[in-house]
Design a protein around this motif. Structure first.
Motif, PDB file in Angstrom:
ATOM      1  N   ASN A 169       0.829  -1.204   0.000  1.00  0.00           N
ATOM      2  CA  ASN A 169       0.000   0.000   0.000  1.00  0.00           C
ATOM      3  C   ASN A 169       0.863   1.254   0.000  1.00  0.00           C
ATOM      4  O   ASN A 169       0.483   2.284  -0.559  1.00  0.00           O
ATOM      5  CB  ASN A 169      -0.938  -0.005   1.208  1.00  0.00           C
ATOM      6  CG  ASN A 169      -2.048  -1.041   1.075  1.00  0.00           C
ATOM      7  OD1 ASN A 169      -2.363  -1.491  -0.034  1.00  0.00           O
ATOM      8  ND2 ASN A 169      -2.628  -1.434   2.188  1.00  0.00           N
ATOM      9  N   TRP A 246      -8.446   0.273  -4.073  1.00  0.00           N
ATOM     10  CA  TRP A 246      -8.249   0.862  -2.748  1.00  0.00           C
ATOM     11  C   TRP A 246      -9.473   1.666  -2.315  1.00  0.00           C
ATOM     12  O   TRP A 246      -9.366   2.543  -1.461  1.00  0.00           O
ATOM     13  CB  TRP A 246      -6.992   1.713  -2.738  1.00  0.00           C
ATOM     14  CG  TRP A 246      -5.758   0.864  -2.735  1.00  0.00           C
ATOM     15  CD1 TRP A 246      -5.076   0.401  -1.643  1.00  0.00           C
ATOM     16  CD2 TRP A 246      -5.068   0.350  -3.873  1.00  0.00           C
ATOM     17  NE1 TRP A 246      -4.015  -0.379  -2.035  1.00  0.00           N
ATOM     18  CE2 TRP A 246      -3.981  -0.426  -3.396  1.00  0.00           C
ATOM     19  CE3 TRP A 246      -5.255   0.444  -5.249  1.00  0.00           C
ATOM     20  CZ2 TRP A 246      -3.099  -1.090  -4.250  1.00  0.00           C
ATOM     21  CZ3 TRP A 246      -4.378  -0.205  -6.099  1.00  0.00           C
ATOM     22  CH2 TRP A 246      -3.316  -0.963  -5.597  1.00  0.00           C
ATOM     23  N   GLN A 270      -5.344  -4.478  -0.375  1.00  0.00           N
ATOM     24  CA  GLN A 270      -6.428  -3.546  -0.686  1.00  0.00           C
ATOM     25  C   GLN A 270      -7.557  -3.662   0.331  1.00  0.00           C
ATOM     26  O   GLN A 270      -8.082  -2.656   0.810  1.00  0.00           O
ATOM     27  CB  GLN A 270      -6.960  -3.826  -2.096  1.00  0.00           C
ATOM     28  CG  GLN A 270      -6.018  -3.434  -3.204  1.00  0.00           C
ATOM     29  CD  GLN A 270      -6.600  -3.704  -4.581  1.00  0.00           C
ATOM     30  OE1 GLN A 270      -7.540  -4.491  -4.734  1.00  0.00           O
ATOM     31  NE2 GLN A 270      -6.047  -3.058  -5.588  1.00  0.00           N
ATOM     32  N   TYR A 273      -6.621  -1.938   3.498  1.00  0.00           N
ATOM     33  CA  TYR A 273      -6.628  -0.484   3.361  1.00  0.00           C
ATOM     34  C   TYR A 273      -8.060   0.067   3.358  1.00  0.00           C
ATOM     35  O   TYR A 273      -8.360   1.036   4.070  1.00  0.00           O
ATOM     36  CB  TYR A 273      -5.918  -0.072   2.075  1.00  0.00           C
ATOM     37  CG  TYR A 273      -5.900   1.419   1.828  1.00  0.00           C
ATOM     38  CD1 TYR A 273      -4.884   2.215   2.345  1.00  0.00           C
ATOM     39  CD2 TYR A 273      -6.910   2.029   1.082  1.00  0.00           C
ATOM     40  CE1 TYR A 273      -4.876   3.591   2.129  1.00  0.00           C
ATOM     41  CE2 TYR A 273      -6.912   3.393   0.870  1.00  0.00           C
ATOM     42  CZ  TYR A 273      -5.893   4.175   1.390  1.00  0.00           C
ATOM     43  OH  TYR A 273      -5.903   5.539   1.187  1.00  0.00           O
TER      44      TYR A 273
END
Length: 469
Positions: A169, A246, A270, A273
């Motif tokens: 990320n 994301w 993902q 996040y």
């Protein structure tokens, strides 16, 4: 000096003839031109300092014999990419100009490798031996994907997605803007232009107190707004976002339109996040995040489905099942927006380099084929909008960030991976610029049994300024 004659019996001084250079570049140039089928549109600089080729052309640097060994064993796109990734081969100056020159020459001159005689081949092999190009096969770069299992099985798809999207990320936060949207933006203004224009851009000031103009983040927000308008989202609507990335669309739809979103991704990084962002923004009542394969989504009656540049990962044989899933997830009158890249029928995949280093098992097809597959699932296609030029601008913004923060990228993921991404971004931007690739927004609806689409009579409100809700 007239009137002066040489002494009897003397001869004019002998002017020495220039000896042909024996440098590596001079030996390689005729072989390269023979294999290419015409003049090389590049200038070569070899490891021994020798230079050959047009003086005004981009300079390709062969830093070691290992580059030559790699190209001898794999004289194609992948061999060149591997040599570049490892730093064995480089281009002086602007990489974009170098690649544009090569592809332009191949297109304009119609360069095609000729059939070589046995004598030609023997001569080429002899030169390579003398240059030290024959030796052990160089190792495959560590950044190359290594997948196992059946093509597009759930396990292999998970590994393919992880190779690309789980890089970290932190990497994508460094590359992308604050929206974390990793897809084509929608540029409603010229970059750095302030004020006016359509979309949802609001001028402001940057951290130094200077007026902020239009930029990549604004283009992404304008894309997200356009998608929401095309899908007809409203407070209380339900949206299934397949391949949520994301979470840029899921978070935007929830915050701006108060839509209830199910966000699905195969990438663990993902999912982590987006889950963190949902909690931080107080959206737990509106957004559900699922770490799941789209084939594991069993039931639903959503008002809308979105799939933003995820369909390229589905696979050719699996795409009818993908469109059937979309149809099954929609209520009658529900809409789907597919934003997807396309390539011509001759080269439907991502290409050897992209499939080996960026997006393994990627498959892109002509736009018309995707439209037919959506219609074959029982969906009615209502609008198609090409946004190809927008992707050139989007990717070049990412590339600019990569170059400006090169040292940070190198420290984060290593020099080799940074070079992979430089080559990927430069090549992709050119592919969209030169129409070797396309990207489109396809809007479709699941009509009711009596044929009602629930669509507005015109698409005017999708592009109007102001609140379209």
């Amino acid at each position: 000096m007239t009137g002066i004659r040489p002494a009897t019996g003397s001869r004019p001084a002998r002017v020495p003839r220039p000896r042909p250079s024996s440098g590596a570049a001079h030996r390689l140039l005729p072989i390269a031109e023979q294999l290419l089928g015409g003049p090389l549109p590049l200038r070569l600089r070899a490891w021994d300092g020798s230079v050959a080729g047009p003086a005004d052309a981009p300079v390709v640097v062969l830093r070691s014999r290992r580059a030559l060994r790699r190209l001898v064993r794999q004289p194609d796109e992948l061999g060149l990419a591997q040599a570049y990734i490892t730093g064995e081969l480089d281009i002086e100056g602007d990489l974009t100009d170098g690649l544009r020159t090569v592809w332009g020459a191949a297109r304009e001159r119609g360069l095609r490798p000729p059939k070589l005689s046995l004598t030609d081949r023997a001569r080429a092999v002899g030169t390579m031996v003398r240059l030290g190009a024959v030796g052990p096969r160089p190792p495959v770069p560590s950044s190359q994907a290594r997948l196992g299992g059946a093509l597009h099985s759930k396990a292999r798809d998970r590994a393919a997605i992880s190779h690309h999207y789980d890089l970290s990320n932190d990497f994508y936060a460094l590359l992308l803007d604050e929206t974390m949207a990793y897809s084509c933006g929608y540029w409603t203004q010229d970059e750095h232009e302030g004020g006016g224009g359509g979309g949802v851009h609001v001028d402001g000031e940057d951290e130094d107190g200077r007026e902020r103009g239009y930029g990549p983040a604004d283009a992404q927000r304008d894309k997200l707004e356009l998608v929401c308008r095309k899908l007809g989202l409203a407070p209380g609507s339900t949206l299934l976002d397949i391949g949520c990335g994301w979470g840029s669309l899921a978070l935007y739809a929830a915050e701006t339109y108060k839509t209830r979103v199910t966000a699905v991704t195969l990438a663990a990084e993902q999912a982590r996040y987006v889950t963190e962002q949902v909690a931080a923004r107080g959206l737990t009542e509106l957004v559900e995040v699922r770490l799941s394969d789209y084939r594991e989504i069993r039931a639903g009656s959503y008002d809308a489905v979105s799939t933003i540049e995820m369909g390229e990962h589905v696979g050719d044989a699996e795409y009818p099942g993908f469109t059937a899933t979309i149809h099954r997830m929609l209520r009658p009158g529900g809409r789907v927006l597919v934003q997807q890249m396309s390539r011509g029928a001759v080269a439907p995949g991502g290409g050897a380099f992209i499939e080996s280093y960026i997006a393994p098992d990627m498959h892109m097809r002509p736009l018309g084929d995707t439209v037919s597959l959506l219609e074959g699932a029982g969906l009615e296609v209502r609008a198609v909008e090409s946004i190809r030029e927008h992707y050139t601008r989007t990717i070049r913004a990412w590339h600019r960030t990569l170059e400006e923060r090169w040292a940070e990228f190198g420290a984060l993921v290593g020099e080799e991976t940074a070079r992979v991404w430089r080559l990927y971004l430069v090549g992709s931007a050119l592919a969209f610029e030169e129409r070797r690739m396309g990207v489109d927004q396809i809007l479709a609806v699941r009509p009711s049994e009596c044929g009602d689409s629930g669509m507005p009579p015109t698409p005017r409100r999708w592009y109007e300024e102001g609140d379209a809700r």
